[in-house]
Scaffold this motif. Structure first.
Motif, PDB file in Angstrom:
ATOM      1  N   ILE A  12      20.146 -19.303  44.342  1.00 26.35           N
ATOM      2  CA  ILE A  12      19.729 -17.955  43.966  1.00 26.35           C
ATOM      3  C   ILE A  12      19.511 -17.899  42.456  1.00 26.35           C
ATOM      4  CG2 ILE A  12      20.405 -15.517  43.925  1.00 26.35           C
ATOM      5  CD1 ILE A  12      22.371 -16.262  46.265  1.00 26.35           C
ATOM      6  N   PHE A  13      18.376 -17.376  42.047  1.00 28.86           N
ATOM      7  CA  PHE A  13      18.119 -17.104  40.636  1.00 28.86           C
ATOM      8  C   PHE A  13      18.540 -15.665  40.352  1.00 28.86           C
ATOM      9  CE2 PHE A  13      14.373 -20.193  41.097  1.00 28.86           C
ATOM     10  CZ  PHE A  13      15.122 -21.266  40.668  1.00 28.86           C
ATOM     11  N   HIS A  14      19.243 -15.457  39.247  1.00 29.40           N
ATOM     12  CA  HIS A  14      19.640 -14.087  38.901  1.00 29.40           C
ATOM     13  C   HIS A  14      19.841 -13.945  37.397  1.00 29.40           C
ATOM     14  CE1 HIS A  14      23.994 -14.860  38.235  1.00 29.40           C
ATOM     15  NE2 HIS A  14      23.838 -15.785  39.143  1.00 29.40           N
ATOM     16  N   ARG A  15      19.865 -12.697  36.950  1.00 28.72           N
ATOM     17  CA  ARG A  15      20.106 -12.411  35.533  1.00 28.72           C
ATOM     18  C   ARG A  15      21.555 -12.665  35.190  1.00 28.72           C
ATOM     19  NH1 ARG A  15      16.663  -6.825  35.278  1.00 28.72           N
ATOM     20  NH2 ARG A  15      14.639  -7.859  35.264  1.00 28.72           N
ATOM     21  N   HIS A  16      21.779 -12.821  33.875  1.00 31.87           N
ATOM     22  CA  HIS A  16      23.131 -13.088  33.389  1.00 31.87           C
ATOM     23  C   HIS A  16      23.338 -12.290  32.116  1.00 31.87           C
ATOM     24  CE1 HIS A  16      26.651 -15.273  31.970  1.00 31.87           C
ATOM     25  NE2 HIS A  16      26.703 -15.870  33.150  1.00 31.87           N
ATOM     26  N   GLY A  17      24.476 -11.667  31.988  1.00 33.09           N
ATOM     27  CA  GLY A  17      24.744 -10.817  30.839  1.00 33.09           C
ATOM     28  C   GLY A  17      25.028 -11.556  29.542  1.00 33.09           C
ATOM     29  N   TRP A  18      25.292 -12.858  29.606  1.00 30.45           N
ATOM     30  CA  TRP A  18      25.659 -13.608  28.412  1.00 30.45           C
ATOM     31  C   TRP A  18      24.527 -14.443  27.846  1.00 30.45           C
ATOM     32  CZ3 TRP A  18      31.218 -15.957  29.188  1.00 30.45           C
ATOM     33  CH2 TRP A  18      32.107 -14.919  29.465  1.00 30.45           C
ATOM     34  N   GLN A  19      23.374 -14.422  28.473  1.00 28.29           N
ATOM     35  CA  GLN A  19      22.251 -15.192  27.963  1.00 28.29           C
ATOM     36  C   GLN A  19      20.943 -14.530  28.368  1.00 28.29           C
ATOM     37  OE1 GLN A  19      23.608 -18.672  30.207  1.00 28.29           O
ATOM     38  NE2 GLN A  19      21.552 -18.826  31.041  1.00 28.29           N
ATOM     39  N   ILE A  20      19.884 -14.848  27.660  1.00 30.80           N
ATOM     40  CA  ILE A  20      18.582 -14.244  27.927  1.00 30.80           C
ATOM     41  C   ILE A  20      17.961 -14.824  29.192  1.00 30.80           C
ATOM     42  CG2 ILE A  20      16.233 -13.995  27.040  1.00 30.80           C
ATOM     43  CD1 ILE A  20      17.543 -13.803  24.231  1.00 30.80           C
ATOM     44  N   GLU A  21      18.024 -16.152  29.326  1.00 29.33           N
ATOM     45  CA  GLU A  21      17.445 -16.784  30.506  1.00 29.33           C
ATOM     46  C   GLU A  21      18.245 -16.406  31.751  1.00 29.33           C
ATOM     47  OE1 GLU A  21      17.151 -19.330  26.912  1.00 29.33           O
ATOM     48  OE2 GLU A  21      18.858 -18.673  28.080  1.00 29.33           O
ATOM     49  N   GLU A  22      17.523 -16.328  32.870  1.00 25.91           N
ATOM     50  CA  GLU A  22      18.212 -16.161  34.140  1.00 25.91           C
ATOM     51  C   GLU A  22      18.927 -17.462  34.484  1.00 25.91           C
ATOM     52  OE1 GLU A  22      15.693 -14.577  37.192  1.00 25.91           O
ATOM     53  OE2 GLU A  22      15.321 -12.747  36.070  1.00 25.91           O
ATOM     54  N   VAL A  23      19.854 -17.396  35.419  1.00 29.79           N
ATOM     55  CA  VAL A  23      20.628 -18.571  35.816  1.00 29.79           C
ATOM     56  C   VAL A  23      20.375 -18.877  37.285  1.00 29.79           C
ATOM     57  CG1 VAL A  23      22.412 -18.153  34.076  1.00 29.79           C
ATOM     58  CG2 VAL A  23      22.690 -17.213  36.374  1.00 29.79           C
ATOM     59  N   CYS A  24      20.869 -20.006  37.712  1.00 29.67           N
ATOM     60  CA  CYS A  24      20.727 -20.435  39.098  1.00 29.67           C
ATOM     61  C   CYS A  24      22.111 -20.665  39.689  1.00 29.67           C
ATOM     62  CB  CYS A  24      19.912 -21.727  39.160  1.00 29.67           C
ATOM     63  SG  CYS A  24      19.730 -22.399  40.825  1.00 29.67           S
ATOM     64  N   TYR A  25      22.371 -20.006  40.790  1.00 30.53           N
ATOM     65  CA  TYR A  25      23.625 -20.187  41.516  1.00 30.53           C
ATOM     66  C   TYR A  25      23.354 -21.042  42.746  1.00 30.53           C
ATOM     67  CZ  TYR A  25      27.617 -19.047  44.522  1.00 30.53           C
ATOM     68  OH  TYR A  25      28.710 -19.126  45.347  1.00 30.53           O
ATOM     69  N   LEU A  26      23.923 -22.222  42.784  1.00 28.65           N
ATOM     70  CA  LEU A  26      23.844 -23.097  43.953  1.00 28.65           C
ATOM     71  C   LEU A  26      24.889 -22.602  44.938  1.00 28.65           C
ATOM     72  CD1 LEU A  26      23.071 -25.548  45.629  1.00 28.65           C
ATOM     73  CD2 LEU A  26      24.377 -26.972  44.049  1.00 28.65           C
ATOM     74  N   GLN A  27      24.444 -21.805  45.897  1.00 28.03           N
ATOM     75  CA  GLN A  27      25.384 -21.114  46.781  1.00 28.03           C
ATOM     76  C   GLN A  27      25.942 -22.008  47.882  1.00 28.03           C
ATOM     77  OE1 GLN A  27      23.862 -17.790  49.156  1.00 28.03           O
ATOM     78  NE2 GLN A  27      25.778 -16.730  48.751  1.00 28.03           N
ATOM     79  N   ASP A  28      25.082 -22.757  48.536  1.00 24.19           N
ATOM     80  CA  ASP A  28      25.508 -23.595  49.662  1.00 24.19           C
ATOM     81  C   ASP A  28      24.915 -24.988  49.508  1.00 24.19           C
ATOM     82  OD1 ASP A  28      26.618 -21.253  50.956  1.00 24.19           O
ATOM     83  OD2 ASP A  28      24.620 -20.777  51.715  1.00 24.19           O
ATOM     84  N   LEU A  29      25.725 -25.990  49.760  1.00 24.82           N
ATOM     85  CA  LEU A  29      25.269 -27.380  49.768  1.00 24.82           C
ATOM     86  C   LEU A  29      26.005 -28.079  50.896  1.00 24.82           C
ATOM     87  CD1 LEU A  29      23.670 -29.659  48.200  1.00 24.82           C
ATOM     88  CD2 LEU A  29      25.869 -30.203  47.176  1.00 24.82           C
ATOM     89  N   PHE A  30      25.243 -28.730  51.770  1.00 27.07           N
ATOM     90  CA  PHE A  30      25.869 -29.397  52.912  1.00 27.07           C
ATOM     91  C   PHE A  30      25.086 -30.639  53.293  1.00 27.07           C
ATOM     92  CE2 PHE A  30      26.291 -30.061  57.545  1.00 27.07           C
ATOM     93  CZ  PHE A  30      27.657 -30.276  57.610  1.00 27.07           C
TER      94      PHE A  30
END
Length: 145
Positions: A68-86
């Motif tokens: 999931i790509f989403h905004r982050h309050g501590w940086q300008i660039e959005e971040v990527c959350y690797l939610q599931d890996l199997f």
């Protein structure tokens, strides 16, 4: 040969089997509606921030990653959350997990989201061996409402 590609609508049954294995590892069961909704979102081209990958080993589906790509309050660039890996148990040890993580990193880089983060349970020692090689552990502890 490992192939990593975006999840497609034709992957429904393979994805379901893999995701069921992932959820089983975490001793979790979800209602059918969650399966249908998650897969629809992961394969909807209009859903730019929620993506899925499937790993194929010698033509057989053996792994998945959801991110999931989403905004982050501590940086300008959005971040990527690797939610599931199997990775299916029979395909472990062939580099499939590493290839999936690399594909998520590549997708994040291509989208201008250099920060990728993920969570795992403390006892997941096999995954942590890989994670210790491709990332660094933080001191944060997750809380949930």
């Amino acid at each position: 040969m490992i192939e990593i590609r975006p999840l497609g609508v034709g992957d429904a049954s393979a994805w379901r089997l893999l995701w069921r294995g992932y959820l089983s590892f975490y001793e979790t069961e979800l209602p059918e509606e969650i399966y249908r909704t998650a897969f629809a979102r992961l394969t909807d081209p209009a859903e730019a921030d929620y993506r899925g990958l499937i790993a194929m080993l010698e033509g057989a589906p053996v792994g998945l990653a959801h991110f999931i790509f989403h905004r982050h309050g501590w940086q300008i660039e959005e971040v990527c959350y690797l939610q599931d890996l199997f990775v299916a148990p029979e395909a472990r040890g062939f580099g499939v997990g590493r290839a999936l993580v690399a594909a998520v990193f590549d997708a994040a880089d291509a989208a201008g989201r250099p920060n990728v983060y993920w969570l795992t349970q403390e006892h997941n020692s096999s995954a942590r061996r890989l994670y210790d090689q491709v990332g660094r552990a933080t001191r944060f502890i997750k809380y949930q409402r």
